[in-house]
Design a protein around this motif. Structure first.
Motif, PDB file in Angstrom:
ATOM      1  N   GLU A   1       3.035   5.902  -2.903  1.00 54.31           N
ATOM      2  CA  GLU A   1       4.159   6.671  -3.455  1.00 54.31           C
ATOM      3  C   GLU A   1       4.019   6.788  -4.974  1.00 54.31           C
ATOM      4  O   GLU A   1       4.287   7.844  -5.551  1.00 54.31           O
ATOM      5  CB  GLU A   1       5.495   6.007  -3.080  1.00 54.31           C
ATOM      6  N   THR A   2       3.601   5.709  -5.630  1.00 54.50           N
ATOM      7  CA  THR A   2       3.388   5.746  -7.074  1.00 54.50           C
ATOM      8  C   THR A   2       2.308   6.760  -7.424  1.00 54.50           C
ATOM      9  O   THR A   2       2.457   7.552  -8.366  1.00 54.50           O
ATOM     10  CB  THR A   2       2.984   4.345  -7.580  1.00 54.50           C
ATOM     11  N   MET A   3       1.213   6.757  -6.651  1.00 55.95           N
ATOM     12  CA  MET A   3       0.121   7.700  -6.907  1.00 55.95           C
ATOM     13  C   MET A   3       0.573   9.140  -6.674  1.00 55.95           C
ATOM     14  O   MET A   3       0.175  10.041  -7.413  1.00 55.95           O
ATOM     15  CB  MET A   3      -1.081   7.379  -6.012  1.00 55.95           C
ATOM     16  N   ARG A   4       1.415   9.350  -5.669  1.00 52.42           N
ATOM     17  CA  ARG A   4       1.919  10.716  -5.432  1.00 52.42           C
ATOM     18  C   ARG A   4       2.719  11.195  -6.635  1.00 52.42           C
ATOM     19  O   ARG A   4       2.599  12.351  -7.054  1.00 52.42           O
ATOM     20  CB  ARG A   4       2.790  10.742  -4.180  1.00 52.42           C
ATOM     21  N   GLY A   5       3.552  10.305  -7.182  1.00 56.03           N
ATOM     22  CA  GLY A   5       4.329  10.677  -8.362  1.00 56.03           C
ATOM     23  C   GLY A   5       3.440  11.019  -9.540  1.00 56.03           C
ATOM     24  O   GLY A   5       3.651  12.021 -10.235  1.00 56.03           O
TER      25      GLY A   5
ATOM     26  N   VAL B   1       0.845  -1.204   0.000  1.00 53.85           N
ATOM     27  CA  VAL B   1       0.000   0.000   0.000  1.00 53.85           C
ATOM     28  C   VAL B   1       0.877   1.248   0.000  1.00 53.85           C
ATOM     29  O   VAL B   1       0.605   2.213  -0.729  1.00 53.85           O
ATOM     30  CB  VAL B   1      -0.957  -0.004   1.216  1.00 53.85           C
ATOM     31  N   LYS B   2       1.954   1.215   0.795  1.00 55.35           N
ATOM     32  CA  LYS B   2       2.870   2.360   0.841  1.00 55.35           C
ATOM     33  C   LYS B   2       3.483   2.587  -0.535  1.00 55.35           C
ATOM     34  O   LYS B   2       3.573   3.723  -1.000  1.00 55.35           O
ATOM     35  CB  LYS B   2       3.953   2.113   1.882  1.00 55.35           C
ATOM     36  N   HIS B   3       3.886   1.512  -1.204  1.00 56.42           N
ATOM     37  CA  HIS B   3       4.457   1.631  -2.543  1.00 56.42           C
ATOM     38  C   HIS B   3       3.428   2.212  -3.506  1.00 56.42           C
ATOM     39  O   HIS B   3       3.744   3.101  -4.310  1.00 56.42           O
ATOM     40  CB  HIS B   3       4.926   0.252  -3.025  1.00 56.42           C
ATOM     41  N   ASP B   4       2.191   1.717  -3.424  1.00 58.98           N
ATOM     42  CA  ASP B   4       1.133   2.232  -4.297  1.00 58.98           C
ATOM     43  C   ASP B   4       0.863   3.709  -4.031  1.00 58.98           C
ATOM     44  O   ASP B   4       0.640   4.483  -4.966  1.00 58.98           O
ATOM     45  CB  ASP B   4      -0.156   1.435  -4.108  1.00 58.98           C
TER      46      ASP B   4
END
Length: 135
Positions: free
Chosen positions: A76-80, A71-74
């Motif tokens: 971070e991807t969404m923030r980018g 979830v944290k990785h997702d």
């Protein structure tokens, strides 16, 4: 002295009392071992279920931790991606920009029309002058 069908005349009262006390203590120790054996097995069974329950909870927590990492990785991807979208949106024209562009296009159109009118008038004047000069 006879008791319980046994000939106990060779024993003194103190020896019989001591034997009776030893028998009572032995019975108490045996009862205590039996009782604590049952308690120990009951506690052992309860502890084994607690340990297995604890292991299940630990496995579930590890699964949750793994999911949280994903979830944290997702996130971070969404923030980018959101950052890229914000940059693109900032580059888009706003309503005020479009209004100003429409005003400038209208002014440019009016200027072109004015030049066309002026060119037409000069052309007509040149043609009249040519006609009056040739006549």
């Amino acid at each position: 002295m006879t008791g319980f069908g046994f000939d106990l005349s060779w024993m003194s009262f103190g020896e019989m009392l001591l034997g009776f006390l030893v028998a009572i203590i032995t019975a108490i120790v045996g009862l205590q071992k039996w009782f604590w054996g049952r308690v120990s097995s009951s506690v052992s069974n309860s502890m084994s279920s607690l340990v297995s329950g604890h292991e299940g909870i630990e496995k579930r927590l590890k699964t949750v931790e793994g999911s949280m990492g994903m979830v944290k990785h997702d996130i971070e991807t969404m923030r980018g991606r959101m950052g890229k979208m914000e940059t693109r949106i900032e580059g888009l024209a706003t309503k005020a920009d479009l209004h100003e562009l429409a005003v400038q296009v209208a002014r440019f159109g009016a200027g072109v029309e004015a030049q066309a009118n002026m060119t037409r008038m000069l052309y007509e004047a040149a043609q009249r002058a040519e006609k009056s000069g040739n006549a």
